[in-house]
Write a protein that holds these residues in place. Structure first.
Motif, PDB file in Angstrom:
ATOM      1  N   HIS A  80      48.152  26.681  41.301  1.00 33.02           N
ATOM      2  CA  HIS A  80      48.366  28.111  41.109  1.00 33.02           C
ATOM      3  C   HIS A  80      47.148  28.905  41.566  1.00 33.02           C
ATOM      4  O   HIS A  80      46.020  28.605  41.168  1.00 33.02           O
ATOM      5  CB  HIS A  80      48.658  28.385  39.622  1.00 33.02           C
ATOM      6  N   GLN A  81      47.371  29.922  42.406  1.00 32.42           N
ATOM      7  CA  GLN A  81      46.322  30.843  42.821  1.00 32.42           C
ATOM      8  C   GLN A  81      46.788  32.269  42.595  1.00 32.42           C
ATOM      9  O   GLN A  81      47.958  32.593  42.783  1.00 32.42           O
ATOM     10  CB  GLN A  81      45.975  30.631  44.300  1.00 32.42           C
ATOM     11  N   ARG A  82      45.817  33.144  42.218  1.00 29.22           N
ATOM     12  CA  ARG A  82      46.138  34.532  41.891  1.00 29.22           C
ATOM     13  C   ARG A  82      45.403  35.486  42.821  1.00 29.22           C
ATOM     14  O   ARG A  82      44.300  35.188  43.273  1.00 29.22           O
ATOM     15  CB  ARG A  82      45.746  34.864  40.448  1.00 29.22           C
ATOM     16  N   ILE A  83      46.041  36.630  43.040  1.00 32.08           N
ATOM     17  CA  ILE A  83      45.396  37.710  43.770  1.00 32.08           C
ATOM     18  C   ILE A  83      45.095  38.832  42.774  1.00 32.08           C
ATOM     19  O   ILE A  83      45.927  39.154  41.932  1.00 32.08           O
ATOM     20  CB  ILE A  83      46.288  38.227  44.931  1.00 32.08           C
ATOM     21  N   LYS A  84      43.917  39.412  42.836  1.00 33.56           N
ATOM     22  CA  LYS A  84      43.467  40.377  41.836  1.00 33.56           C
ATOM     23  C   LYS A  84      43.840  41.805  42.252  1.00 33.56           C
ATOM     24  O   LYS A  84      43.040  42.538  42.830  1.00 33.56           O
ATOM     25  CB  LYS A  84      41.962  40.250  41.634  1.00 33.56           C
ATOM     26  N   HIS A  85      45.051  42.193  41.897  1.00 32.62           N
ATOM     27  CA  HIS A  85      45.496  43.541  42.210  1.00 32.62           C
ATOM     28  C   HIS A  85      44.734  44.595  41.409  1.00 32.62           C
ATOM     29  O   HIS A  85      44.579  45.732  41.867  1.00 32.62           O
ATOM     30  CB  HIS A  85      46.994  43.673  41.931  1.00 32.62           C
ATOM     31  N   SER A  86      44.276  44.231  40.205  1.00 31.97           N
ATOM     32  CA  SER A  86      43.537  45.195  39.388  1.00 31.97           C
ATOM     33  C   SER A  86      42.221  45.603  40.044  1.00 31.97           C
ATOM     34  O   SER A  86      41.693  46.684  39.777  1.00 31.97           O
ATOM     35  CB  SER A  86      43.263  44.608  38.005  1.00 31.97           C
ATOM     36  N   ALA A  87      41.690  44.748  40.921  1.00 36.73           N
ATOM     37  CA  ALA A  87      40.461  45.057  41.653  1.00 36.73           C
ATOM     38  C   ALA A  87      40.767  45.649  43.028  1.00 36.73           C
ATOM     39  O   ALA A  87      39.873  45.737  43.874  1.00 36.73           O
ATOM     40  CB  ALA A  87      39.607  43.799  41.800  1.00 36.73           C
ATOM     41  N   ARG A  88      42.030  46.048  43.233  1.00 34.54           N
ATOM     42  CA  ARG A  88      42.483  46.626  44.507  1.00 34.54           C
ATOM     43  C   ARG A  88      42.331  45.627  45.664  1.00 34.54           C
ATOM     44  O   ARG A  88      42.063  46.003  46.801  1.00 34.54           O
ATOM     45  CB  ARG A  88      41.729  47.922  44.830  1.00 34.54           C
ATOM     46  N   VAL A  89      42.493  44.358  45.353  1.00 33.29           N
ATOM     47  CA  VAL A  89      42.487  43.306  46.370  1.00 33.29           C
ATOM     48  C   VAL A  89      43.929  42.839  46.548  1.00 33.29           C
ATOM     49  O   VAL A  89      44.583  42.439  45.583  1.00 33.29           O
ATOM     50  CB  VAL A  89      41.593  42.107  45.962  1.00 33.29           C
ATOM     51  N   TYR A  90      44.428  42.889  47.776  1.00 31.76           N
ATOM     52  CA  TYR A  90      45.828  42.549  48.017  1.00 31.76           C
ATOM     53  C   TYR A  90      46.002  41.328  48.921  1.00 31.76           C
ATOM     54  O   TYR A  90      47.049  40.692  48.886  1.00 31.76           O
ATOM     55  CB  TYR A  90      46.550  43.759  48.621  1.00 31.76           C
ATOM     56  N   VAL A  91      44.984  41.009  49.708  1.00 32.41           N
ATOM     57  CA  VAL A  91      45.006  39.802  50.537  1.00 32.41           C
ATOM     58  C   VAL A  91      43.623  39.198  50.526  1.00 32.41           C
ATOM     59  O   VAL A  91      42.627  39.869  50.816  1.00 32.41           O
ATOM     60  CB  VAL A  91      45.429  40.118  51.996  1.00 32.41           C
ATOM     61  N   ASP A  92      43.545  37.918  50.171  1.00 30.49           N
ATOM     62  CA  ASP A  92      42.281  37.188  50.177  1.00 30.49           C
ATOM     63  C   ASP A  92      42.529  35.849  50.855  1.00 30.49           C
ATOM     64  O   ASP A  92      42.849  34.856  50.205  1.00 30.49           O
ATOM     65  CB  ASP A  92      41.769  37.001  48.754  1.00 30.49           C
TER      66      ASP A  92
END
Length: 323
Positions: free
Chosen positions: A234-246
């Protein structure tokens, strides 16, 4: 040498067109009820019609007074529409095929009012046809693997317009929310379901039903996905930090589908009741999953008629079909 000008009376589809099956081709292939019934008969009985009385595949001829075929040996009647969405419908089979064509030829759907204007049926009949056709488009048994993105979306305006931080730390989901949960293979198929609430139990059940344990799961940082790591990578993207693609970590694929679905609902249907919401989801999911099949969408829709129809009579299991 310059090419001669194209015959303006020609109805051939242009090679540069995105169309795979035009209205002209539909009118040519299915001009009337008899043609539609013949197609349905060939689809449901590809090896010929098995006669229960004669206990073998026999020759059948078309009965002109009713939508059926009669055995040439014993006269037993077979109705190709029996057990299908067309069963006992007073609407012309040709109009049913037109309705399926209109639904399949659009990217964002067509309203029942528009179907009524196109075919001449009233609104009640058009709406019933839509619901029956959508019942054919359910995903069924499907399993996703590889890189799979998972996300949920809300159709409640109050929930959808709240900032991410409020949705994450707010009072939690309410019982009247309309939540859709989905999983999509990158470059592949999608599964979406209307769920009563966005909870960890719903997310876990959705994954176990449709996704193989070997899959790599990508989600946002919502708390409902906390238990995913117990079974999946499982990997997560941090939308709360305004990150949408990493790198490879993102949920852009499924969010693109949510955008397509919501724009379709808003632009074509304006409002959808909770009772029929899953049918609309199935329609958009079906188009998405069959967009690269190479088969015209109209025939992909039609193939579902025989897939979900009641089984037809056949020889006893284990016995060869006598000819």
């Amino acid at each position: 040498v310059a090419k001669p000008p194209r015959d303006r009376r020609s109805t051939l589809r242009s090679p540069s067109s995105d169309s795979t099956y035009s209205r002209v081709e539909f009118a040519r292939d299915f001009p009337d009820d008899d043609t539609c019934l013949e197609w349905l008969k060939d689809e449901r009985y590809p090896d010929g019609i098995y006669c229960k009385n004669c206990e073998k595949v026999t020759s059948h001829y078309r009965v002109k007074s009713r939508p059926s075929y009669s055995c040439q040996s014993c006269g037993n009647h077979v109705h190709p529409t029996a057990g299908t969405v067309f069963h006992k419908s007073s609407t012309s089979l040709h109009l049913w095929f037109q309705g399926i064509y209109l639904m399949s030829s659009t990217r964002c759907g067509i309203s029942a009012k528009q179907l009524g204007r196109e075919t001449g049926v009233n609104y009640k009949t058009a709406l019933r046809m839509f619901h029956k056709i959508r019942d054919l488009l359910g995903v069924g048994n499907i399993t996703l693997s590889g890189d799979v993105e998972m996300d949920e979306t809300y159709l409640n305006r109050s929930k959808r317009n709240r900032p991410w931080e409020d949705r994450r730390h707010g009072s939690g989901p309410t019982l009247n929310e309309r939540v859709i949960m989905g999983c999509v293979e990158r470059g592949g198929r999608i599964v979406a379901r209307h769920v009563p609430r966005a909870t960890r139990l719903e997310a876990d059940a959705h994954l176990k039903t449709f996704v193989l344990p070997s899959a790599n799961i990508f989600t946002d940082e919502s708390n409902i996905y906390n238990a995913v790591r117990n079974t999946y990578y499982h990997q997560r993207i941090k939308h709360s930090a305004r990150v949408y693609v990493d790198g490879d970590v993102h949920t852009q694929t499924i969010e693109g589908f949510w955008s397509l679905f919501k724009r379709g609902l808003n632009g074509v249907y304006h409002s959808v009741s909770t009772k029929y919401l899953q049918g609309y989801i199935d329609e958009y999911v079906f188009r998405y999953n069959h967009r690269f099949d190479g088969t015209p969408m109209f025939f992909a829709f039609l193939a579902q008629v025989s897939r979900w129809a009641a089984p037809v009579a056949g020889p006893p299991l284990g016995d060869a079909i006598p000819f």
